[in-house]
Scaffold this motif. Structure first.
Motif, PDB file in Angstrom:
ATOM      1  N   PHE A  20     105.408  12.604   8.637  1.00 41.51           N
ATOM      2  CA  PHE A  20     104.189  12.631   9.994  1.00 41.51           C
ATOM      3  C   PHE A  20     102.871  13.086   9.714  1.00 41.51           C
ATOM      4  O   PHE A  20     101.882  13.282  10.065  1.00 41.51           O
ATOM      5  N   VAL A  21     103.173  14.220   8.365  1.00 39.64           N
ATOM      6  CA  VAL A  21     101.729  14.926   8.054  1.00 39.64           C
ATOM      7  C   VAL A  21     100.485  14.255   7.951  1.00 39.64           C
ATOM      8  O   VAL A  21      99.653  14.098   8.055  1.00 39.64           O
ATOM      9  N   ILE A  22     100.715  13.070   7.264  1.00 38.52           N
ATOM     10  CA  ILE A  22      99.113  12.360   7.133  1.00 38.52           C
ATOM     11  C   ILE A  22      98.780  12.082   8.128  1.00 38.52           C
ATOM     12  O   ILE A  22      97.043  12.309   8.376  1.00 38.52           O
ATOM     13  N   MET A  23      99.368  11.747   9.584  1.00 38.88           N
ATOM     14  CA  MET A  23      98.517  11.737  10.668  1.00 38.88           C
ATOM     15  C   MET A  23      97.613  12.820  10.829  1.00 38.88           C
ATOM     16  O   MET A  23      96.272  12.328  11.699  1.00 38.88           O
ATOM     17  N   THR A  39      91.222   1.974   8.258  1.00 37.49           N
ATOM     18  CA  THR A  39      91.079   1.968   7.024  1.00 37.49           C
ATOM     19  C   THR A  39      92.374   3.323   6.061  1.00 37.49           C
ATOM     20  O   THR A  39      93.097   2.879   6.057  1.00 37.49           O
ATOM     21  N   ALA A  40      91.736   4.515   6.513  1.00 39.84           N
ATOM     22  CA  ALA A  40      92.898   5.780   6.254  1.00 39.84           C
ATOM     23  C   ALA A  40      94.404   5.379   6.834  1.00 39.84           C
ATOM     24  O   ALA A  40      95.308   5.244   6.543  1.00 39.84           O
ATOM     25  N   GLY A  41      94.152   4.774   8.250  1.00 32.83           N
ATOM     26  CA  GLY A  41      95.628   4.265   8.470  1.00 32.83           C
ATOM     27  C   GLY A  41      96.170   3.574   8.263  1.00 32.83           C
ATOM     28  O   GLY A  41      98.116   3.750   8.366  1.00 32.83           O
ATOM     29  N   PHE A  42      96.489   2.676   7.003  1.00 34.64           N
ATOM     30  CA  PHE A  42      97.251   1.918   6.717  1.00 34.64           C
ATOM     31  C   PHE A  42      98.167   2.591   5.628  1.00 34.64           C
ATOM     32  O   PHE A  42      99.021   2.821   4.978  1.00 34.64           O
ATOM     33  N   LEU A  43      97.292   4.205   5.366  1.00 30.42           N
ATOM     34  CA  LEU A  43      98.440   5.052   4.384  1.00 30.42           C
ATOM     35  C   LEU A  43      99.684   5.086   5.958  1.00 30.42           C
ATOM     36  O   LEU A  43     100.848   5.428   4.442  1.00 30.42           O
ATOM     37  N   GLY A 135     116.485  18.695   9.382  1.00 27.25           N
ATOM     38  CA  GLY A 135     116.055  18.707   8.313  1.00 27.25           C
ATOM     39  C   GLY A 135     114.736  17.766   9.439  1.00 27.25           C
ATOM     40  O   GLY A 135     113.524  18.251   8.807  1.00 27.25           O
ATOM     41  N   LEU A 136     115.073  16.950   9.411  1.00 23.07           N
ATOM     42  CA  LEU A 136     114.204  16.044   9.617  1.00 23.07           C
ATOM     43  C   LEU A 136     112.663  16.071  11.302  1.00 23.07           C
ATOM     44  O   LEU A 136     112.040  16.314  11.146  1.00 23.07           O
ATOM     45  N   THR A 137     114.277  16.800  12.047  1.00 18.71           N
ATOM     46  CA  THR A 137     113.601  17.790  13.307  1.00 18.71           C
ATOM     47  C   THR A 137     112.570  19.151  12.605  1.00 18.71           C
ATOM     48  O   THR A 137     112.045  18.971  13.705  1.00 18.71           O
ATOM     49  N   VAL A 138     113.351  19.988  12.074  1.00 22.50           N
ATOM     50  CA  VAL A 138     112.851  20.864  11.770  1.00 22.50           C
ATOM     51  C   VAL A 138     111.027  20.487  11.061  1.00 22.50           C
ATOM     52  O   VAL A 138     110.323  21.527  11.805  1.00 22.50           O
ATOM     53  N   ALA A 139     111.484  19.466  10.754  1.00 23.83           N
ATOM     54  CA  ALA A 139     109.867  18.881   9.886  1.00 23.83           C
ATOM     55  C   ALA A 139     108.544  18.971  10.637  1.00 23.83           C
ATOM     56  O   ALA A 139     107.273  19.668  10.325  1.00 23.83           O
ATOM     57  N   ASN A 140     109.177  18.739  11.998  1.00 31.77           N
ATOM     58  CA  ASN A 140     108.080  18.434  12.758  1.00 31.77           C
ATOM     59  C   ASN A 140     107.208  19.803  13.396  1.00 31.77           C
ATOM     60  O   ASN A 140     106.679  19.778  14.252  1.00 31.77           O
ATOM     61  N   VAL A 141     108.724  20.682  13.926  1.00 36.15           N
ATOM     62  CA  VAL A 141     108.011  22.316  13.872  1.00 36.15           C
ATOM     63  C   VAL A 141     107.241  22.326  13.180  1.00 36.15           C
ATOM     64  O   VAL A 141     106.320  23.294  13.931  1.00 36.15           O
ATOM     65  N   VAL A 142     107.498  22.799  12.440  1.00 37.86           N
ATOM     66  CA  VAL A 142     107.597  23.822  10.989  1.00 37.86           C
ATOM     67  C   VAL A 142     106.492  22.806   9.529  1.00 37.86           C
ATOM     68  O   VAL A 142     105.325  23.009   9.235  1.00 37.86           O
ATOM     69  N   GLY A 143     107.389  22.071   9.136  1.00 35.23           N
ATOM     70  CA  GLY A 143     106.880  20.884   8.486  1.00 35.23           C
ATOM     71  C   GLY A 143     104.929  20.396   8.417  1.00 35.23           C
ATOM     72  O   GLY A 143     104.169  20.699   7.722  1.00 35.23           O
ATOM     73  N   VAL A 144     104.971  19.809   9.538  1.00 31.85           N
ATOM     74  CA  VAL A 144     103.924  19.288   9.489  1.00 31.85           C
ATOM     75  C   VAL A 144     102.423  20.467  10.195  1.00 31.85           C
ATOM     76  O   VAL A 144     101.877  20.095   9.692  1.00 31.85           O
ATOM     77  N   VAL A 150      97.620  23.437   6.245  1.00 30.50           N
ATOM     78  CA  VAL A 150      96.946  24.184   4.712  1.00 30.50           C
ATOM     79  C   VAL A 150      96.102  22.930   4.848  1.00 30.50           C
ATOM     80  O   VAL A 150      95.173  22.885   3.474  1.00 30.50           O
ATOM     81  N   GLY A 151      96.424  21.705   4.306  1.00 30.68           N
ATOM     82  CA  GLY A 151      95.761  20.239   4.222  1.00 30.68           C
ATOM     83  C   GLY A 151      94.181  21.014   4.588  1.00 30.68           C
ATOM     84  O   GLY A 151      93.379  20.457   4.138  1.00 30.68           O
ATOM     85  N   GLN A 152      93.800  21.048   5.925  1.00 28.36           N
ATOM     86  CA  GLN A 152      92.266  21.265   6.475  1.00 28.36           C
ATOM     87  C   GLN A 152      92.091  22.347   6.258  1.00 28.36           C
ATOM     88  O   GLN A 152      90.445  22.820   6.099  1.00 28.36           O
ATOM     89  N   SER A 153      92.609  23.961   5.555  1.00 26.97           N
ATOM     90  CA  SER A 153      91.774  25.306   4.839  1.00 26.97           C
ATOM     91  C   SER A 153      91.587  25.043   3.764  1.00 26.97           C
ATOM     92  O   SER A 153      90.711  25.327   3.576  1.00 26.97           O
ATOM     93  N   VAL A 154      92.722  24.524   2.804  1.00 26.14           N
ATOM     94  CA  VAL A 154      92.703  24.511   1.267  1.00 26.14           C
ATOM     95  C   VAL A 154      92.513  22.651   0.790  1.00 26.14           C
ATOM     96  O   VAL A 154      92.075  22.838  -0.403  1.00 26.14           O
ATOM     97  N   GLY A 155      92.409  21.841   1.655  1.00 27.33           N
ATOM     98  CA  GLY A 155      92.645  20.701   0.570  1.00 27.33           C
ATOM     99  C   GLY A 155      94.115  19.519   1.330  1.00 27.33           C
ATOM    100  O   GLY A 155      94.929  20.821   0.751  1.00 27.33           O
ATOM    101  N   TRP A 156      93.925  18.833   1.803  1.00 31.20           N
ATOM    102  CA  TRP A 156      94.971  17.930   2.031  1.00 31.20           C
ATOM    103  C   TRP A 156      95.719  17.408   0.777  1.00 31.20           C
ATOM    104  O   TRP A 156      96.743  16.860   0.586  1.00 31.20           O
ATOM    105  N   ARG A 157      95.248  17.690  -0.678  1.00 31.68           N
ATOM    106  CA  ARG A 157      95.957  17.762  -2.004  1.00 31.68           C
ATOM    107  C   ARG A 157      97.145  18.571  -2.289  1.00 31.68           C
ATOM    108  O   ARG A 157      98.151  18.182  -2.526  1.00 31.68           O
ATOM    109  N   VAL A 158      96.597  19.715  -1.641  1.00 27.74           N
ATOM    110  CA  VAL A 158      97.308  21.254  -1.814  1.00 27.74           C
ATOM    111  C   VAL A 158      98.588  20.432  -1.372  1.00 27.74           C
ATOM    112  O   VAL A 158      99.873  20.826  -1.723  1.00 27.74           O
TER     113      VAL A 158
END
Length: 412
Positions: A20-23, A39-43, A135-144, A150-158
């Motif tokens: 979900f984080v890619i969205m 095009t990025a939506g293909f991810l 684990g999957l549900t908590v990912a939507n609360v914390v992980g995503v 992190v991706g917007q601050s220091v880069g999506w690669r991180v």
């Protein structure tokens, strides 16, 4: 609950985060690679297709090795895919990395569900499955949200490098904590495939497609709905999705708790209430507070169906449940893709951003209808069994026993 479930939950957390984080990172990824947002939506699309096709493929390839070893191999595949995404020099390589990571998704949850259920007593199986899905549900609360930040601050690669590190933690946990469970004797691929001849297995999968599809018909278009209809600022969508994730956590735990006690009644209540709430969302979407409450309810009611549906598949495919369990995970993604497409159609037809809610309500109502059909067929089968010559034991449907327990009761 055994500590081994924690290792499975960590793996599920990593998988849920990367799905979900890619969205939330599509603009950054598209900008770095010089491609358009569509095009990025293909991810996203590539990942969903990888889950659908990878679930049965990886499960079949793993029939010759132990479930623990297969879970470890799947986590290894997940790590490689996310590392490939993190270092991708061009867009095509990142897409390949996403597909590689997705191949682990369906089989991990499918095989993990079987392992989780085998770790506990028969009356706690749905609770164990729910614990892994936590684990999957908590990912939507914390992980995503954290991954997006992190991706917007220091880069999506991180972000993808951190997700790969989570995979390493999950791999170590599975290696150390998950026991080597004995494989069912005499079970071959043909036995796994035979489960799909069972109408109850197919009905449970159809309920999965339609029920969870109802959820994503609305949630896929939550951003334009909340900003254009409810009047929220663009930055509010993140915490609205956190509310959705909190609802998912609560619904998952409730579903796991009560599915072991009254599986079909739980499905009646959750699917029926989901259909009603989705229909009401058409109206509550115009009011900020009511919209926020409704989003949390959709998450709770939608995920309350996950443990019972997964357990339903395991029960009906008893003896050879691994492939059916994995394919049912793919059914969730099929529902997501189908509902997103249908929701887009009604918006494109000029019916407004709230129109997908009616699509979701119709899908959930269809899933409820299938639940009644499934129960009716089961009662009819139980009646025929009870009326058969020499059979005076109560049916599995009446007693609430599993098919295996019913056969044991009849034999005694």
């Amino acid at each position: 609950m055994p500590l081994a479930l924690l290792a499975l939950a960590i793996g599920a957390f990593g998988i849920g985060t990367t799905e979900f984080v890619i969205m939330g990172l599509l603009p950054e990824v598209a900008g770095d690679f010089g491609v358009s947002i569509p095009t990025a939506g293909f991810l996203v699309t590539g990942y969903a297709l990888g889950v659908m096709f990878g679930a049965p493929l990886m499960t079949v390839l793993g029939t010759k090795i132990s479930r623990k070893r297969m879970l470890m191999l799947l986590m290894g595949l997940f790590i490689i895919g996310n590392l490939l995404s993190a270092v991708a020099p061009v867009f095509a390589v990142m897409l390949i990395g996403r597909v590689v990571a997705s191949l682990a998704h369906g089989a991990f949850f499918g095989i993990g569900s079987v392992v989780a259920a085998d770790l506990v007593a028969p009356d706690k199986k749905a609770g164990a499955i729910a614990m892994m899905f936590t684990g999957l549900t908590v990912a939507n609360v914390v992980g995503v949200p954290l991954g997006t930040l992190v991706g917007q601050s220091v880069g999506w690669r991180v972000t993808f490098a951190v997700v790969a590190a989570l995979g390493v933690v999950g791999l170590i946990g599975i290696a150390k904590l998950v026991p080597e469970l004995p494989r069912a004797e005499g079970v071959r691929l043909r036995h796994e495939l035979a489960a799909f001849k069972n109408a109850q297995v197919l009905l449970a999968m159809a309920m999965t497609v339609l029920g969870f599809g109802g959820v994503f018909a609305a949630i896929t278009y939550i951003a334009p709905m909340m900003t254009h209809v409810a009047g929220f600022a663009d930055g509010s969508v993140t915490w609205l999705l956190v509310l959705f994730g909190l609802g998912m956590v609560g619904g998952n735990l409730i579903g796991g708790r009560y599915a072991d006690r009254a599986l079909m009644p739980l499905l009646y209540v959750s699917l029926g209430a989901l259909a009603v709430v989705l229909a009401l969302f058409t109206f509550t979407a115009h009011h900020k507070l009511l919209a926020a409450v409704t989003i949390a309810l959709i998450g709770a009611l939608g995920f309350a169906t996950v443990p019972p549906l997964q357990k339903r598949v395991l029960d009906q495919a008893h003896g050879a449940p691994t492939l059916a369990s994995a394919v049912n995970i793919g059914a969730f993604n099929l529902g997501n893709a189908l509902s997103a497409w249908l929701g887009g159609l009604v918006i494109a037809a000029g019916l407004g951003y709230t129109a997908p809610n009616w699509v979701g309500a119709a899908l959930a109502a269809a899933a409820l209808l299938l639940a009644f059909v499934s129960a009716a067929l089961e009662r009819r089968a139980g009646s025929r069994s009870a009326d058969a010559p020499g059979t005076d034991a109560p049916s599995a449907v009446v007693t609430g026993a599993t098919p295996t327990e019913h056969r044991t009761a009849v034999s005694h």
